[in-house]
Design a protein around this motif. Structure first.
Motif, short mmCIF file in Angstrom:
data_model
loop_
_atom_site.label_atom_id
_atom_site.label_comp_id
_atom_site.label_asym_id
_atom_site.label_seq_id
_atom_site.Cartn_x
_atom_site.Cartn_y
_atom_site.Cartn_z
N LEU A 85 0.85 -1.19 0.00
CA LEU A 85 0.00 0.00 0.00
C LEU A 85 0.89 1.24 0.00
N PRO A 86 0.37 2.39 -0.47
CA PRO A 86 1.16 3.63 -0.42
C PRO A 86 1.29 4.13 1.03
N LEU A 87 2.45 4.67 1.36
CA LEU A 87 2.66 5.34 2.64
C LEU A 87 2.69 6.84 2.36
N GLN A 88 1.71 7.54 2.90
CA GLN A 88 1.56 8.97 2.60
C GLN A 88 2.18 9.83 3.70
N SER A 89 2.79 10.92 3.29
CA SER A 89 3.30 11.90 4.24
C SER A 89 3.01 13.30 3.73
N TRP A 90 2.75 14.21 4.65
CA TRP A 90 2.46 15.60 4.33
C TRP A 90 3.41 16.50 5.09
N LEU A 91 3.87 17.55 4.46
CA LEU A 91 4.71 18.55 5.11
C LEU A 91 3.97 19.88 5.03
N ASN A 92 3.62 20.41 6.20
CA ASN A 92 2.86 21.66 6.28
C ASN A 92 1.60 21.62 5.41
N GLY A 93 0.92 20.47 5.47
CA GLY A 93 -0.36 20.33 4.79
C GLY A 93 -0.29 19.95 3.33
N GLU A 94 0.90 19.91 2.74
CA GLU A 94 1.04 19.54 1.32
C GLU A 94 1.55 18.11 1.20
N LEU A 95 0.92 17.33 0.32
CA LEU A 95 1.34 15.95 0.13
C LEU A 95 2.79 15.92 -0.33
N PHE A 96 3.63 15.26 0.43
CA PHE A 96 5.07 15.22 0.15
C PHE A 96 5.47 13.90 -0.48
N GLY A 97 4.81 12.82 -0.05
CA GLY A 97 5.17 11.51 -0.59
C GLY A 97 4.03 10.52 -0.51
N LYS A 98 4.00 9.58 -1.45
CA LYS A 98 3.03 8.49 -1.45
C LYS A 98 3.66 7.25 -2.09
N PRO A 99 4.91 6.94 -1.75
CA PRO A 99 5.57 5.77 -2.35
C PRO A 99 4.87 4.47 -1.97
N GLU A 100 4.97 3.50 -2.86
CA GLU A 100 4.39 2.18 -2.62
C GLU A 100 5.32 1.39 -1.71
#
Length: 341
Positions: A220-235
């Motif tokens: 599954l993708p692992l999502q991360s946000w920096l200051n509210g902006e999507l920074f990553g969604k790698p599988e």
């Protein structure tokens, strides 16, 4: 099954069983006062906790003792642990680190996992601030996945290690990039450059992931946000050189792992067409830490452009299932200036 630890004024908190949709929970103190206590007697505790979990999902708010689940009230599932060993299962990340400083990747890195032993006596809660004394330390987050084991014998094979993985969590492995070079130059590993990590509000048993838990990897993708902006969604299941059973076996090669040992994946990282990934804003899957985009900038143009985190910056980390439902809850933290007492 989904489990969490509520803050209750004690060091190790109160174990609660959480509904599949993360809406409700029920205290489990009569069965096991803490998650560590449950892990110490997992075979027996899991049966009773699992029955409560089924009842909670079936009866919902009508189940006696059920209450609204509050992620803000959570400690990390294990507020402290006997063992926190973080691997580097995504060799793409390591390769970029070395390439950015003009170093070759040893061939052994593809067959022998990297691992360091982190501090495990003071994890941060998933919604707690990250207190640090200086922005000059190069403050970074690292979005990862981790597993929790039961008692695992020394010399366990990777095949057998799979049965010792009892729970999974997400991780923010906070790193101080500015302190790392001098520490590694001493030839004795990380210490000051790896402050307290934070884990997701909820820990889940592997069966909760269904078909997304295959081959000892989370697909599954692992999502991360920096200051509210999507920074990553790698599988997370792609470009993972070593599976979780393999890195658990690596950790247990010369020592047993006690119940409650946490073993991390390292920064989740994907390639793109055989080369470095691209930012989400450019149509890529982004990254799971600031260091990776800075390394790619260094390789491409000779110097990094993206800054490390500053006081007031906020990072969030989450994983959703195929239906868009949060699995582990959300890590959501702000970097703040630590006031020396």
């Amino acid at each position: 099954m989904k489990l969490a630890t509520y803050k209750n004024g004690t060091r190790d908190g109160l174990l609660v069983v959480v509904s599949r949709d993360l809406e409700l929970c029920i205290p489990a103190g009569d069965i096991a006062p803490t998650l560590q206590s449950a892990l110490d007697n997992w075979e027996q505790a899991a049966l009773t906790l699992g029955q409560i979990y089924q009842d909670l999902n079936r009866k919902g708010a009508e189940l006696a003792g059920a209450m609204i689940f509050d992620q803000e009230a959570c400690e990390s599932p294990l507020p402290r642990s006997y063992q926190w060993a973080d691997g580097s299962a995504y060799v793409n990340h390591v390769e970029l680190v070395r390439k950015a400083r003009g170093a070759e990747l040893p061939e052994s890195f593809w067959s022998d996992p990297l691992m360091y032993q982190g501090g495990s006596d003071s994890f941060i809660g998933p919604r707690e601030d990250i207190p640090l004394a200086s922005e000059d330390w190069g403050i970074d987050f690292e979005a990862e996945i981790a597993v929790i084991t039961d008692d695992t014998p020394m010399g366990v094979s990777a095949a057998a290690a799979a049965d010792h993985i009892k729970l999974l969590m997400l991780v923010n492995d906070v790193s101080l990039r500015g302190l790392i070079p001098a520490e590694l130059a001493k030839g004795f590993g990380f210490f000051q450059s790896k402050p307290s990590s934070a884990f997701s509000p909820v820990a889940v048993t592997p069966d909760e992931l269904g078909a997304s838990w295959t081959g000892g990897k989370v697909h599954l993708p692992l999502q991360s946000w920096l200051n509210g902006e999507l920074f990553g969604k790698p599988e997370a299941g792609v470009d993972m050189t070593f599976s979780f059973p393999e890195i658990v076996a690596h950790a247990a090669k010369t020592r047993p792992l006690g119940a409650g040992a946490i073993v991390g994946s390292g920064t989740v990282s994907n390639k793109l067409d055989g080369g470095p990934g691209k930012p989400v804003s450019q149509g890529g899957l982004g990254y799971s830490c600031l260091a990776e985009i800075r390394m790619i900038e260094t390789i491409a143009q000779g110097a990094p452009v993206t800054p490390f985190m500053k006081f007031g910056d906020r990072v969030a980390i989450e994983m959703q299932d195929k239906n868009g439902q949060s699995i582990f809850g959300r890590i959501d933290q702000q970097v703040v200036k630590y006031q020396t007492r």
